[in-house]
Scaffold this active site. Structure first.
Site, PDB file in Angstrom:
ATOM      1  N   ASP A  83       0.806  -1.216   0.000  1.00 28.06           N
ATOM      2  CA  ASP A  83       0.000   0.000   0.000  1.00 28.06           C
ATOM      3  C   ASP A  83       0.844   1.273   0.000  1.00 28.06           C
ATOM      4  O   ASP A  83       1.917   1.333   0.606  1.00 28.06           O
ATOM      5  CB  ASP A  83      -0.907  -0.010   1.240  1.00 28.06           C
ATOM      6  N   HIS A  84       0.319   2.297  -0.666  1.00 24.97           N
ATOM      7  CA  HIS A  84       0.938   3.634  -0.710  1.00 24.97           C
ATOM      8  C   HIS A  84       2.417   3.577  -1.059  1.00 24.97           C
ATOM      9  O   HIS A  84       3.265   4.132  -0.360  1.00 24.97           O
ATOM     10  CB  HIS A  84       0.722   4.361   0.622  1.00 24.97           C
ATOM     11  N   ASP A 105       1.353   5.069  -5.442  1.00 31.05           N
ATOM     12  CA  ASP A 105       0.897   6.391  -5.027  1.00 31.05           C
ATOM     13  C   ASP A 105       1.767   7.491  -5.632  1.00 31.05           C
ATOM     14  O   ASP A 105       2.830   7.824  -5.103  1.00 31.05           O
ATOM     15  CB  ASP A 105       0.909   6.482  -3.503  1.00 31.05           C
ATOM     16  N   GLU A 135      -4.211   6.629  -6.906  1.00 30.65           N
ATOM     17  CA  GLU A 135      -5.002   7.630  -6.178  1.00 30.65           C
ATOM     18  C   GLU A 135      -5.075   8.918  -6.978  1.00 30.65           C
ATOM     19  O   GLU A 135      -4.084   9.371  -7.542  1.00 30.65           O
ATOM     20  CB  GLU A 135      -4.362   7.907  -4.809  1.00 30.65           C
ATOM     21  N   GLY A 211      -8.733   5.979   4.502  1.00 30.23           N
ATOM     22  CA  GLY A 211      -9.100   6.723   5.700  1.00 30.23           C
ATOM     23  C   GLY A 211     -10.422   6.313   6.301  1.00 30.23           C
ATOM     24  O   GLY A 211     -11.109   7.126   6.943  1.00 30.23           O
ATOM     25  N   ASN A 232     -10.377   0.750   3.022  1.00 30.10           N
ATOM     26  CA  ASN A 232      -9.104   0.630   3.739  1.00 30.10           C
ATOM     27  C   ASN A 232      -9.237   1.055   5.198  1.00 30.10           C
ATOM     28  O   ASN A 232      -9.774   2.128   5.492  1.00 30.10           O
ATOM     29  CB  ASN A 232      -8.043   1.502   3.073  1.00 30.10           C
ATOM     30  N   VAL A 233      -8.711   0.212   6.091  1.00 34.63           N
ATOM     31  CA  VAL A 233      -8.795   0.465   7.531  1.00 34.63           C
ATOM     32  C   VAL A 233      -7.409   0.279   8.146  1.00 34.63           C
ATOM     33  O   VAL A 233      -6.801  -0.782   7.994  1.00 34.63           O
ATOM     34  CB  VAL A 233      -9.785  -0.508   8.214  1.00 34.63           C
TER      35      VAL A 233
END
Length: 280
Positions: A83-84, A105, A135, A211, A232-233
Site C-alpha cells: 500500500d501507498h 501512489d 489515487e 481513511g 481501507n482500515v
C-alpha cells in the site's frame, strides 16, 4: 489456504454490491488479528503493508514473509497488498515477495507526472499479473504530511478528471478523495455520497476509500451503496491495539512480559476487524 488475489476479491465484492475491507499490517499481531477476525466473520479480507511500515521494519522481506505465512495458515480467503508505494524500487519488490497487488501512489506529483508514472507502473504490473491501484485527489493525514481539510476546495476527486486519468493510466482500481482522511482517531468524517455515485458512473474500475477508520458505520454503508468497493482500515486497529496495551499496563504496571499485553492488543484488534467485516 493459498493466498487469494486482491483483484479477484474486489471483483467479487463489486459484483455482489458489497464492500471488501483491507486492513493495514504493522506488526505480526496485526496480521494475526486480521486473519482471526476474518475467520470469525466468515468473510474475505486484504492484508496490506504500507511503505511506511516497510520503513519501520527496515525492509519488506521479513514483514511480508510473516504476513503471508499468517494468511496461508488461515481458513479465510485473504490477499496480500502493498500500500501507498511511492518508491519504484519497492514497487518492483512486490513481485519477488509474492504480492498480488500494489497501490502505487503518485498523488504528490503534478497531474501529468502522476499519469506518466502510474501508467508505467501499470505496464510493469500487467507483465507480471499484479493488480495496480492508484489515487487521484488528496486524501490527507498520512505520516509526514501537513494537515489537510478533506472539505477544502480542490481536494476532492473530479469525476471528469478521474475518467481521463483511468483511461490514460489503465489502472485496475482508483482511490478517490470524497471526504475521508488518513489517521483519524474519531469516527466523525462526512462523505460526499453524491460524488461517490458520480465517480462510480464516470470510471469503469472499482473505487477505493482510504481513511475509513474515521468514517461512521452509517457513512461506510452508504458509501458502499453509492459505489465504493475496497474499504481501507488502518488507524482503527492501532487505536484498539494501543488502548488495550495502555489499559493493561495501567492496571498492572509491573508487567514486563510483552506476551501478556500483546495478547490483549491482538484480541482487541481481532474484535475491531470482525466488526468492520460484519459491517460490510
Amino acid at each position: 489456504m493459498p493466498l487469494v488475489r486482491t483483484g479477484d476479491l474486489v471483483t467479487e465484492a463489486r459484483a455482489q454490491g458489497t464492500g471488501l475491507a483491507a486492513f493495514n499490517v504493522i506488526t505480526l499481531e496485526h496480521a494475526e488479528a486480521i486473519a482471526a477476525g476474518a475467520e470469525r466473520a466468515g468473510r474475505p479480507a486484504v492484508l496490506q503493508i504500507s511503505e511506511n511500515a516497510v520503513k519501520f521494519h527496515g525492509g519488506l522481506t521479513a514483514i511480508a514473509a510473516a504476513t503471508a505465512a499468517v494468511a496461508r495458515a488461515s481458513r479465510a480467503p485473504l490477499a496480500l497488498h502493498l500500500d501507498h508505494v511511492e518508491s519504484a524500487e519497492l514497487l518492483r519488490l512486490a513481485h519477488t515477495e509474492g504480492f498480488g497487488s500494489v497501490m502505487f501512489d503518485a498523488s504528490k506529483l503534478e497531474y501529468g507526472e502522476n499519469v506518466k508514472a502510474t501508467a508505467e507502473a501499470v505496464r510493469w504490473g500487467r507483465q507480471r499479473g499484479i493488480w495496480i491501484e492508484a489515487e487521484l485527489g488528496k486524501v490527507g493525514g498520512k505520516d509526514g504530511e501537513p494537515p489537510l481539510d478533506a472539505h477544502a476546495p480542490g481536494v476532492r476527486t473530479d469525476p471528469a478528471e478521474a475518467a481521463a486519468y483511468v483511461a490514460d493510466t489503465s489502472v485496475d482500481a482508483l482511490a478517490v478523495a470524497v471526504g475521508s482522511s488518513h489517521a483519524m482517531t474519531e469516527r466523525t468524517a462526512s462523505l460526499d455520497h453524491t460524488l461517490i455515485a458520480a465517480l462510480r458512473d464516470a470510471v469503469p474500475v472499482p473505487l477505493v476509500l482510504h481513511g475509513s477508520s474515521g468514517v461512521p458505520d452509517t457513512e461506510i454503508r452508504a458509501a458502499v451503496t453509492a459505489g465504493m468497493t475496497k474499504i481501507n482500515v488502518g488507524t482503527a486497529l492501532n487505536t484498539a491495539f494501543t488502548g488495550a496495551v495502555r489499559d493493561f499496563l495501567t492496571t498492572d504496571p509491573h508487567t514486563v512480559d510483552p506476551r501478556k499485553y500483546l495478547t490483549r492488543a491482538r484480541e482487541a484488534m481481532t474484535t475491531t476487524v470482525t466488526e468492520f467485516l460484519n459491517l460490510l
